[in-house]
Design a protein around this motif. Sequence first.
Motif, PDB file in Angstrom:
ATOM      1  N   UNK A  31      59.464 111.178  61.231  1.00 45.96           N
ATOM      2  CA  UNK A  31      59.401 111.644  62.938  1.00 45.96           C
ATOM      3  C   UNK A  31      59.459 113.300  63.121  1.00 45.96           C
ATOM      4  N   UNK A  32      61.004 113.661  62.777  1.00 42.25           N
ATOM      5  CA  UNK A  32      60.309 115.356  63.125  1.00 42.25           C
ATOM      6  C   UNK A  32      59.642 116.162  61.978  1.00 42.25           C
ATOM      7  N   UNK A  33      59.291 115.577  60.831  1.00 43.96           N
ATOM      8  CA  UNK A  33      58.422 116.540  59.995  1.00 43.96           C
ATOM      9  C   UNK A  33      57.098 116.445  60.372  1.00 43.96           C
ATOM     10  N   UNK A  34      56.822 115.066  60.858  1.00 42.76           N
ATOM     11  CA  UNK A  34      55.057 114.746  61.863  1.00 42.76           C
ATOM     12  C   UNK A  34      54.452 115.558  62.104  1.00 42.76           C
ATOM     13  N   UNK A  35      56.658 115.891  64.066  1.00 36.81           N
ATOM     14  CA  UNK A  35      56.337 116.666  64.594  1.00 36.81           C
ATOM     15  C   UNK A  35      55.571 118.000  64.311  1.00 36.81           C
ATOM     16  N   UNK A  36      56.762 118.298  63.523  1.00 41.53           N
ATOM     17  CA  UNK A  36      56.420 119.984  62.840  1.00 41.53           C
ATOM     18  C   UNK A  36      55.858 120.153  62.661  1.00 41.53           C
ATOM     19  N   UNK A  37      55.152 119.549  61.424  1.00 47.95           N
ATOM     20  CA  UNK A  37      53.535 119.727  60.427  1.00 47.95           C
ATOM     21  C   UNK A  37      52.499 119.636  62.092  1.00 47.95           C
ATOM     22  N   UNK A  50      52.846 108.686  67.394  1.00 48.53           N
ATOM     23  CA  UNK A  50      54.318 109.307  67.345  1.00 48.53           C
ATOM     24  C   UNK A  50      53.262 111.058  66.732  1.00 48.53           C
ATOM     25  N   UNK A  51      52.317 111.087  66.139  1.00 44.00           N
ATOM     26  CA  UNK A  51      52.050 111.835  65.317  1.00 44.00           C
ATOM     27  C   UNK A  51      50.210 112.862  66.083  1.00 44.00           C
ATOM     28  N   UNK A  52      49.928 111.280  66.970  1.00 43.17           N
ATOM     29  CA  UNK A  52      48.442 111.659  67.801  1.00 43.17           C
ATOM     30  C   UNK A  52      48.570 111.672  69.221  1.00 43.17           C
ATOM     31  N   UNK A  53      50.418 111.079  69.067  1.00 39.62           N
ATOM     32  CA  UNK A  53      50.531 112.009  70.699  1.00 39.62           C
ATOM     33  C   UNK A  53      50.974 113.326  70.549  1.00 39.62           C
ATOM     34  N   UNK A  54      51.612 114.330  69.267  1.00 38.93           N
ATOM     35  CA  UNK A  54      52.143 115.406  69.842  1.00 38.93           C
ATOM     36  C   UNK A  54      50.711 115.841  69.314  1.00 38.93           C
ATOM     37  N   UNK A  55      49.464 115.415  68.730  1.00 42.05           N
ATOM     38  CA  UNK A  55      48.793 116.457  68.979  1.00 42.05           C
ATOM     39  C   UNK A  55      48.008 116.867  69.795  1.00 42.05           C
ATOM     40  N   UNK A  56      47.876 115.192  70.911  1.00 45.07           N
ATOM     41  CA  UNK A  56      46.370 116.182  71.913  1.00 45.07           C
ATOM     42  C   UNK A  56      47.694 116.998  72.607  1.00 45.07           C
ATOM     43  N   UNK A  57      49.142 116.377  72.964  1.00 39.73           N
ATOM     44  CA  UNK A  57      49.694 117.609  73.392  1.00 39.73           C
ATOM     45  C   UNK A  57      49.413 118.981  73.414  1.00 39.73           C
ATOM     46  N   UNK A  58      49.401 119.245  71.693  1.00 42.02           N
ATOM     47  CA  UNK A  58      48.821 120.853  71.357  1.00 42.02           C
ATOM     48  C   UNK A  58      47.505 121.223  71.314  1.00 42.02           C
ATOM     49  N   UNK A  59      46.915 120.123  72.228  1.00 41.88           N
ATOM     50  CA  UNK A  59      45.332 120.590  71.707  1.00 41.88           C
ATOM     51  C   UNK A  59      45.129 120.492  70.523  1.00 41.88           C
ATOM     52  N   UNK A  60      45.568 118.924  69.571  1.00 40.44           N
ATOM     53  CA  UNK A  60      43.974 119.187  68.379  1.00 40.44           C
ATOM     54  C   UNK A  60      42.662 118.456  68.687  1.00 40.44           C
ATOM     55  N   UNK A  61      41.682 118.868  68.802  1.00 36.55           N
ATOM     56  CA  UNK A  61      40.598 118.461  68.905  1.00 36.55           C
ATOM     57  C   UNK A  61      39.962 116.643  68.228  1.00 36.55           C
TER      58      UNK A  61
END
Length: 425
Positions: free
Chosen positions: A334-340, A383-394
């Motif tokens: 979980x942390x690895x996906x989020x941090x990357x 988890x990866x999708x939510x993290x990416x959306x919250x950080x502005x991924x297109x």
Amino acid sequence: MTALTGPVPAHLPARLTITLWDFSWYTRAEPGGPFDDLDAVCAEAAALGYNAIRICAAPLLLHGGLEHDGRPLADAARELEIEGLGGSEGWGRYGQRTRWYDAPGGYTVDVGARLLELFEAAERHGLVVVLASWEYQQSPAFARSAAWFEAIHAVPMHQRYALLAGAWSRMIDQLTAAGHRSRIALVELHNEVDFSLLPPLGEGGAEALCGLRREHPDLLITASYGKPPHLAMHQLPEGLGAAQFHVYSYGVLDALQRLVDIRSEGSSDFPNAALQGFLRPDAPTPAEYGRAAEWKYRATVVTDQMIYGYDWLDPDAWDTWLYDNYGAYREVMLREIESRVVAIAEWARWKQVPAVVGEGWIGYTPLHGSFEEGPVGRALAEHGIETALSHGAWGLVLCSNAAPHHPMWRDREWQRRLNTRILTY
């Protein structure tokens, strides 16, 4: 809502939700296969909520200007015979229970005409296309003839990026002339430059990439990495027009692969005792099973040990081990996906380019293994999708396995739900 990391051309969707069709849109086009009817499969993708497909467009095959034995390679592309990895007498075809390599072959395809057919179907169903090349990584291995492989690998290493850039420019011109320029979401010089038979991108690739961007300044043009330097993103070369990077957290899968020594090559004790405990009762020995043609292994990143192992292991035993041992790896994964994901997004914001996660989230699993498609894999993906959306991924892929040639395609409710989440965030 968090602003995107960088600007996106106005004619493109505000967010991309991507299904990964790679080279399979022409290597799995056998009668009755997942890509036999391009219009139908594009319609299905749109019905599931996708608005983008990511493909190997085979630019070197179609527009590289190369020859093999005095014949233009582009001529071979008009009747490209698809074989897959070939067959083992009495044991089926090599790669039969792997992902991507399970192509049965047995047909010919006009790759250039099929590319235009794909763009026409994409237009009818409101899809845009991410163009990439897997040619220095996998694509030629599926042909019956070694001509494509031999022609592109005869090009010296230091000339390969320039060759790709020239081929892409000609392909873009052709697609433009056919009225499809606005359908191009992104162009990648090559897929996973760090895991392909290419020099480091900083050794000629960035220069070729920048030249291609100058020729086509209205398009997003970049290169993708299979494992970007997440702890030192400043090491990436200048000139990437988008942060299209891949996020895999192998974790427990890596532990199992190391235990059974399935990704190595030439191990003297293969299959080791651990792997033998996972094999089906009817599994032949590696010697009985044999190997695909030697050039096919040189044309791809997958080893003979992985082909044999995935073809003959018991997927239930494989999944059971992963579930039994996941607890020790859960927090790390979980942390690895989020941090990357955060590292990619913050680098993209610094460079003012759109961020895209074009592949993810666990790794390369057997075709009939369901660990990544199951509750654990889906939770990691979300988890990866939510993290990416919250950080502005297109742009986002739901999972590398969420595509017509994988069993996960049948999980329609999950795909619709996640695609709706992405597009309405």
